[in-house]
Design an enzyme around this catalytic site. Sequence first.
Site, PDB file in Angstrom:
ATOM      1  N   ARG A  68      34.090  70.328  20.203  1.00  0.00           N
ATOM      2  CA  ARG A  68      34.796  69.022  19.895  1.00  0.00           C
ATOM      3  C   ARG A  68      34.847  68.415  21.154  1.00  0.00           C
ATOM      4  O   ARG A  68      36.014  67.894  21.963  1.00  0.00           O
ATOM      5  CB  ARG A  68      35.899  69.801  19.617  1.00  0.00           C
ATOM      6  N   GLN A  80      31.573  63.701  20.526  1.00  0.00           N
ATOM      7  CA  GLN A  80      32.394  62.499  19.237  1.00  0.00           C
ATOM      8  C   GLN A  80      31.033  62.538  18.012  1.00  0.00           C
ATOM      9  O   GLN A  80      30.944  62.071  16.678  1.00  0.00           O
ATOM     10  CB  GLN A  80      33.170  61.508  19.999  1.00  0.00           C
ATOM     11  N   ASP A 113      29.268  64.295  15.589  1.00  0.00           N
ATOM     12  CA  ASP A 113      30.900  65.068  15.065  1.00  0.00           C
ATOM     13  C   ASP A 113      30.801  65.289  13.542  1.00  0.00           C
ATOM     14  O   ASP A 113      31.433  63.809  12.506  1.00  0.00           O
ATOM     15  CB  ASP A 113      32.061  64.809  15.599  1.00  0.00           C
ATOM     16  N   SER A 118      34.264  65.242  11.185  1.00  0.00           N
ATOM     17  CA  SER A 118      35.362  63.875  11.497  1.00  0.00           C
ATOM     18  C   SER A 118      34.941  62.622  10.934  1.00  0.00           C
ATOM     19  O   SER A 118      35.868  61.804   9.896  1.00  0.00           O
ATOM     20  CB  SER A 118      35.094  63.619  13.316  1.00  0.00           C
TER      21      SER A 118
END
Length: 377
Positions: free
Chosen positions: A130, A135, A138, A141
């Site tokens: 993470r 990001q 990910d 998420s």
Amino acid sequence: MTAGAGQGITIAVARETAPGERRVAATPETCKKLAALGAQVRVQRGAGFTAGFTDEAYAGAGAQLVDDATAALDNADVVLCVQPPAASVLAQLKPGAALVGMLAPQADAARAAAIESRGVLAFPLERLPRTTRAQAMDILSSQAGMAGYKATLIAAQLAPRFFPMLTTAAGTIRPSKVLIVGAGVAGLQAIATAKRLGAQVEGFDVRPETREQIESLGGKFLDLGVSAAGEGGYARQLTDEERALQQQRLAEHLKTVDVIVCTAAVPGRPAPKIVTAAMVAGMKPGSVIVDLAAETGGNCELTRPGETIGSDNGVVVAGPLDLASMGAVHASEMYARNLLNFASLFVKDGALAFDWNDELLAKTVWPRPPDSSGVAA
């Protein structure tokens, strides 16, 4: 390790077979971008249908359409998936092929054995570090955002009341009081959604640093007077006395709440039990609990995964599954972009080029990075 240099590689996407799964691992948009990396993309007919993507759209993006999963996976260098393939399907993969998706190999002994015995390079993206750089890849998420949104809509549907305050000829209707338990990505999306629906929203998390995030979305931070702040931004374990005090104060507060949306989850571990049966017994008749953590056991003691039940005192407890799949169009678009960004780390100029010094590859591959010969160390 480099493979397929000068020959071009094949990236395969088969139709998902898990019950209720509507998402797809590649969209026409990402197929086009994968082709730009020098790959031939092979898609099983109908793979994107339940997510709103037609075969014609895939063909228009340059994908090769095939009739069945066997044809899609045959000799493929990279396989993109949403849910983990069955062990029998893994046995068909080419040794050394890269498998990318939500794989949870440790959760199924047969699956893990098939991956290892076949020599597949498995990349369970739930293991992705993470970090800021990660990001865009990910999946936890991106899919949690959809799950938090859908869980709140389910809560609004089940609740026997309006969410917003209304002034009517029959009098004023007060807004529903909604508590979101957990302020991760799913919880924050749930807070934002409940606020848009006009509810009076509170957010609860054991990490006091989430207060600012909750309040930035218009929610009120529920402070029970017990802090689990630890070192490095991580929550510490509460003492028995602290936990008892927290439970006592939460139970008292829940007597005033109309709707609870539970979102607290720990990847790879059972969901923490936060709402006890005794707490539910103290809630008002007609209250609703939607437990987004149902897939890993639930945050509520009464949750039954996949079921909606009524408690003895008239509280509805829902444990919906496959929440992200309920928003298959946008969930697939986000998920497919996550996979595209991850695949871009090792698909270079039509070849596979794994840099095991890259922590995103080295820490995600399962069970361990290969050595320089390409054999698992």
